[in-house]
Design an enzyme around this catalytic site. Structure first.
Site, PDB file in Angstrom:
ATOM      1  CG  ASP A 138      -9.286  -0.102   4.826  1.00 21.47           C
ATOM      2  OD1 ASP A 138      -9.031  -0.385   3.633  1.00 21.47           O
ATOM      3  OD2 ASP A 138      -8.586  -0.476   5.784  1.00 21.47           O
ATOM      4  CD  GLN A 197      -3.512  -4.575   6.562  1.00 23.53           C
ATOM      5  OE1 GLN A 197      -3.451  -3.594   5.820  1.00 23.53           O
ATOM      6  NE2 GLN A 197      -4.143  -5.677   6.221  1.00 23.53           N
ATOM      7  CE  LYS A 224      -3.799  -2.465   2.177  1.00 21.53           C
ATOM      8  NZ  LYS A 224      -4.515  -2.845   3.392  1.00 21.53           N
TER       9      LYS A 224
END
Ligand code: NAD
Length: 295
Positions: free
Chosen positions: A119, A96, A52
Site C-alpha cells: 500500500d 484495510q 482487491k
C-alpha cells in the site's frame, strides 16, 4: 471533452499483469501472493477488499483474506501483522483502513514490514518516495500517474492544483507531480480546508486533482476551459429511487464540469479502478524483489 475510462484502462493493465505474471512463473518465480486484513463490517471497506481479492484471481495471483471482528484488540491485530511479516509465502499485504477507534492506525502501519508494504503507507516507503529512491508508491497516486501517462497527459510545466492533503492521496500525489521525473515537473499547489480563496487557486489550474470527500464540491465556475480533472472522491449519497438506496458520486460535479474539461475521470469507473490495479502492480514488484532486493 474526453472521459478517462478507468475501467477499460484497468482491464488492459490487468491483462498485461497476467501475462507478466505467467512469464515470471515460467522463469521459475513464485506465484505472487497478496494478503488483506479486514477489520469490522463497514460496507465500503468490505467492497474494496472483495474487489482487491477478486482482482488477484484475475491476474493469477494467490490471495488470502483475514477477516476479524471490529472488537479485535490492538495487540491481536499487531500479532497478525507480525505473522504476515514473517510468512515467507506472502509477498505483500494490506490492512484495510479505516480501523476501529480503539486501534491506533499509525501503530499498525508502522508494524508492517516496509518490504511487504504494497500500500506504500509505511514512512520508510513514503520517505524513500520523497527523495526519489525505489519504493512502493501508494496505490491511488500511482493509479493517477499511470492514468495520465497512458492518456498521454503531459504534466511538465503545468499548474496542478490538488485539493486535500491526506497522507494516502493528496500529499503523495502533490510530491510525485512536482518531482523531476517523466511524470512530474509540474508546479503544484496543495489546497486544504484552511486554504484562503480556494476557488481562484482552482481556477488557474491546468490539472485539478480533487481528493477531499465532499460530494460535487468542484463546480464548473471553478474550472478553467480545457483543464484536466481527476476526481478521487468516492461519496455515498442518498438515492431512494435506486435498489441500494444510495449512489456513488465524486468530489466533482461531473455533468457540469465535463462540458469544460479536456479530460475528466468519472466516479465510479475512474481513479478507483486504477487504485486496485496499482496494488497489483506493487504486489508483482514485491514478488520479484524489485524494490527491496533480497528482502
Ligand atoms: P481525507 O478524507 O483523509 O481528508 C480530506 C482532506 O480534504 C483533508 O486534507 C482536508 O484538509 C481536505 N478538505 C476537507 N474539506 C475541505 C474543503 N472544504 N476545502 C478544501 N479542502 C478540504 O482524504 P482522503 O482519504 O484522501 O479521501 C478523500 C476522498 O477520496 C474520499 O472521498 C475518499 O473516499 C476518496 N478516496 C478514493 C480513493 C480511490 O481509490 N478512488 C482512494 C482513497 C480515497
Amino acid at each position: 471533452m474526453k472521459i478517462i475510462d478507468g475501467r477499460s484502462l484497468a482491464k488492459e493493465i490487468k491483462s498485461e499483469l497476467k501475462r507478466e505474471t505467467q512469464k515470471f512463473i515460467k522463469q521459475g518465480g513464485k506465484t505472487p501472493h497478496l494478503a488483506a486484513v479486514l477489520v469490522g463490517d463497514d460496507g465500503a471497506s468490505q467492497a474494496y477488499v472483495r474487489n482487491k481479492i477478486k482482482s488477484c484471481e484475475r491476474v493469477g495471483f494467490e490471495s488470502t483474506l483475514i477477516k476479524k471482528k471490529s472488537t479485535i484488540q490492538e495487540d491481536e491485530l499487531l500479532e497478525i501483522v507480525d505473522g504476515l511479516n514473517k510468512n515467507e509465502d506472502i509477498d505483500g499485504f494490506i490492512v484495510q483502513l479505516p480501523l476501529p477507534d480503539h486501534i491506533d492506525e499509525s501503530k499498525v502501519t508502522l508494524a508492517i514490514d516496509p518490504v511487504k508494504d504494497v500500500d506504500g503507507f509505511h514512512p520508510m516507503n513514503l520517505g524513500r518516495m520523497v527523495i526519489g529512491l525505489p519504493c512502493y508508491i501508494p496505490a491511488t497516486p500511482l493509479g493517477m500517474i499511470t492514468m495520465m501517462e497512458r492518456y498521454n497527459i503531459k504534466t511538465e510545466g503545468k499548474n496542478v492544483v490538488v485539493l486535500g492533503r491526506s497522507n494516502i492521496v493528496g500529499t503523495p500525489i502533490s510530491i510525485l507531480l512536482s518531482q523531476k521525473t517523466k511524470w512530474g515537473n509540474a508546479t503544484v499547489t496543495l489546497c486544504h480546508s484552511r486554504t484562503k480563496d480556494l476557488v481562484s487557486e482552482v481556477q488557474r489550474a491546468d490539472i485539478i486533482i480533487a481528493a477531499i470527500g465532499i460530494p460535487r464540491f468542484v463546480t464548473s465556475d471553478m474550472v478553467k476551459e480545457g483543464a484536466v480533472v481527476i476526481d478521487v472522491g468516492i461519496n455515498r449519497i442518498d438515492a431512494p429511487d435506486t435498489k441500494k438506496g444510495y449512489k456513488l458520486v465524486g468530489d466533482v460535479d461531473f455533468d457540469e464540469v465535463a462540458a469544460k474539461a479536456s479530460y475528466i475521470t468519472p466516479v465510479p469507473g475512474g481513479v478507483g479502478q486504477m487504485t486496485v490495479t496499482s496494488l497489483l502492480m506493487n504486489t508483482l514488484k514485491a514478488a520479484r524483489g524489485e524494490i527491496y532486493p533480497g528482502g
